[in-house]
Design a protein around this motif. Structure first.
Motif, PDB file in Angstrom:
ATOM      1  N   THR A   1       0.847  -1.218   0.000  1.00 54.85           N
ATOM      2  CA  THR A   1       0.000   0.000   0.000  1.00 54.85           C
ATOM      3  C   THR A   1       0.876   1.258   0.000  1.00 54.85           C
TER       4      THR A   1
ATOM      5  N   GLY B   1      -3.144   2.605   4.542  1.00 54.31           N
ATOM      6  CA  GLY B   1      -2.912   1.172   4.665  1.00 54.31           C
ATOM      7  C   GLY B   1      -3.977   0.287   4.060  1.00 54.31           C
TER       8      GLY B   1
ATOM      9  N   SER C   1      -4.449   8.884   4.839  1.00 54.42           N
ATOM     10  CA  SER C   1      -3.064   8.479   4.584  1.00 54.42           C
ATOM     11  C   SER C   1      -2.106   9.048   5.613  1.00 54.42           C
ATOM     12  N   SER C   2      -1.040   8.310   5.884  1.00 52.67           N
ATOM     13  CA  SER C   2      -0.027   8.802   6.818  1.00 52.67           C
ATOM     14  C   SER C   2       0.756   9.982   6.241  1.00 52.67           C
ATOM     15  N   ASP C   3       0.574  10.253   4.950  1.00 47.77           N
ATOM     16  CA  ASP C   3       1.235  11.403   4.321  1.00 47.77           C
ATOM     17  C   ASP C   3       0.295  12.597   4.186  1.00 47.77           C
TER      18      ASP C   3
HETATM   19  O1  LIG Z   1       6.234   6.255   3.605  1.00 49.33           O
HETATM   20  C1  LIG Z   1       5.190   5.907   4.146  1.00 49.33           C
HETATM   21  C2  LIG Z   1       5.162   5.301   5.494  1.00 49.33           C
HETATM   22  O2  LIG Z   1       6.422   5.475   6.092  1.00 49.33           O
HETATM   23  C3  LIG Z   1       3.894   6.066   3.426  1.00 49.33           C
HETATM   24  O3  LIG Z   1       4.137   6.823   2.231  1.00 49.33           O
HETATM   25  C4  LIG Z   1       3.265   4.730   3.051  1.00 49.33           C
HETATM   26  O4  LIG Z   1       4.098   4.036   2.266  1.00 49.33           O
HETATM   27  C5  LIG Z   1       1.892   4.938   2.456  1.00 49.33           C
HETATM   28  O5  LIG Z   1       1.137   5.235   3.549  1.00 49.33           O
HETATM   29  P1  LIG Z   1      -0.465   5.333   3.502  1.00 49.33           P
HETATM   30  O6  LIG Z   1      -0.844   6.337   2.434  1.00 49.33           O
HETATM   31  O7  LIG Z   1      -1.041   3.957   3.179  1.00 49.33           O
HETATM   32  O8  LIG Z   1      -0.815   5.789   4.900  1.00 49.33           O
END
Ligand SMILES: O=C(CO)[C@@H](O)[C@H](O)COP(=O)(O)O
Length: 257
Positions: free
Chosen positions: A38, A64, A96-98
């Motif tokens: 993901t 995720g 998203s974590s971003d």
């Molecule tokens: O680099 C990261 C996490 O360290 C993120 O870019 C993930 O790879 C994607 O995260 P999600 O969008 O699924 O939260």
């Protein structure tokens, strides 16, 4: 907290259309082999909020969640501060974590309508080395208007990544930045343009890497880069613009300036 159902009908329709686009564009990440599992995300600014006198909004994927499950109805709606609104998705569904990085870009680059982040292999390898991809290909001049720059190493969790993206891209015509030891982030007038930039970024990262295995590479002369960029951004394809319409799509200035 802003509630989707309280928004004007026209804005609710814009949100629904943006959710459909963002959901569909996520399929382009695995299809173009830009992600594993993901590890990538797409977002798009919701149009029409200013006209409605409301705060800006954007749509981004839930963190995720498998790309197979990314339907429009699970796309998360956030304010430009990165806060999820009451958007009809389960309260437990986190963006998203971003999200903070995407939100920072939208707050500080008003012309940007779409943001993409991946960990695509070749672009991320250049990022691992803190090395900009030199503009040695006409395709790079076309799409990136020069080298693809490297941004600073920044930890996830606050505005650090977003600030690094904006500070780097403000100094470049490129719609892509290689965040050091992390991976590429791309921008565009909309999410589709940002996805295209992510696809092209990985393609040229791979090609330039292969070329350097064969021997020295030579940067294209700046005047030729400017000419190629102006043509591609304003004439290529079916939407050729008249001279008075031509501008630098990533920065809103005259092309080639
Ligand atoms: O680099 C990261 C996490 O360290 C993120 O870019 C993930 O790879 C994607 O995260 P999600 O969008 O699924 O939260």
């Amino acid at each position: 907290m802003l509630t989707l159902t309280d928004l004007p009908e026209a804005l609710r329709q814009h949100v629904a259309a943006t959710r459909e686009r963002v959901a569909a564009l996520h399929a382009e990440l695995p299809r173009n082999e830009l992600v594993v599992w993901t590890a990538g995300n797409v977002s798009e600014r919701v149009p029409g909020t200013e006209e409605a006198g409301l705060p800006g909004l954007f749509v981004i994927k839930p963190s995720g969640v498998s790309y197979d499950d990314l339907a429009a109805e699970v796309m998360v709606v956030c304010t430009l501060d990165g806060e999820k609104i009451d958007d009809g998705t389960p309260a437990r569904l986190q963006p998203s974590s971003d999200t903070a990085a995407h939100a920072y870009v939208y707050r500080h680059m008003e012309h940007v309508g779409g943001v993409v982040h991946t960990h695509s292999t070749y672009a991320t390898a250049w990022a691992a080395r803190h090395e900009a991809i030199p503009c040695v290909l006409t395709m790079m001049a076309d799409e990136f208007g020069g080298d693809i720059p490297v941004g600073p190493f920044a930890l996830i969790g606050d505005d650090s990544i977003g600030r690094g993206i904006v500070d780097t891209l403000r100094e470049s015509r490129s719609p892509a930045v290689l965040m050091a030891q992390h991976g590429p982030f791309t921008i565009g007038k909309d999410a589709r343009a940002a996805v295209k930039a992510a696809v092209m970024c990985e393609e040229v990262a791979r090609t330039v890497h292969v070329a350097r295995q064969l021997g020295e590479v030579q940067r294209i002369e700046q005047a030729h880069i400017d000419s190629l960029y102006a043509r591609y951004q304003n004439v290529y394809g079916q939407g050729g613009k008249q001279p008075e319409q031509q501008q630098d799509p990533h920065h809103g200035e005259e092309a080639g300036s």
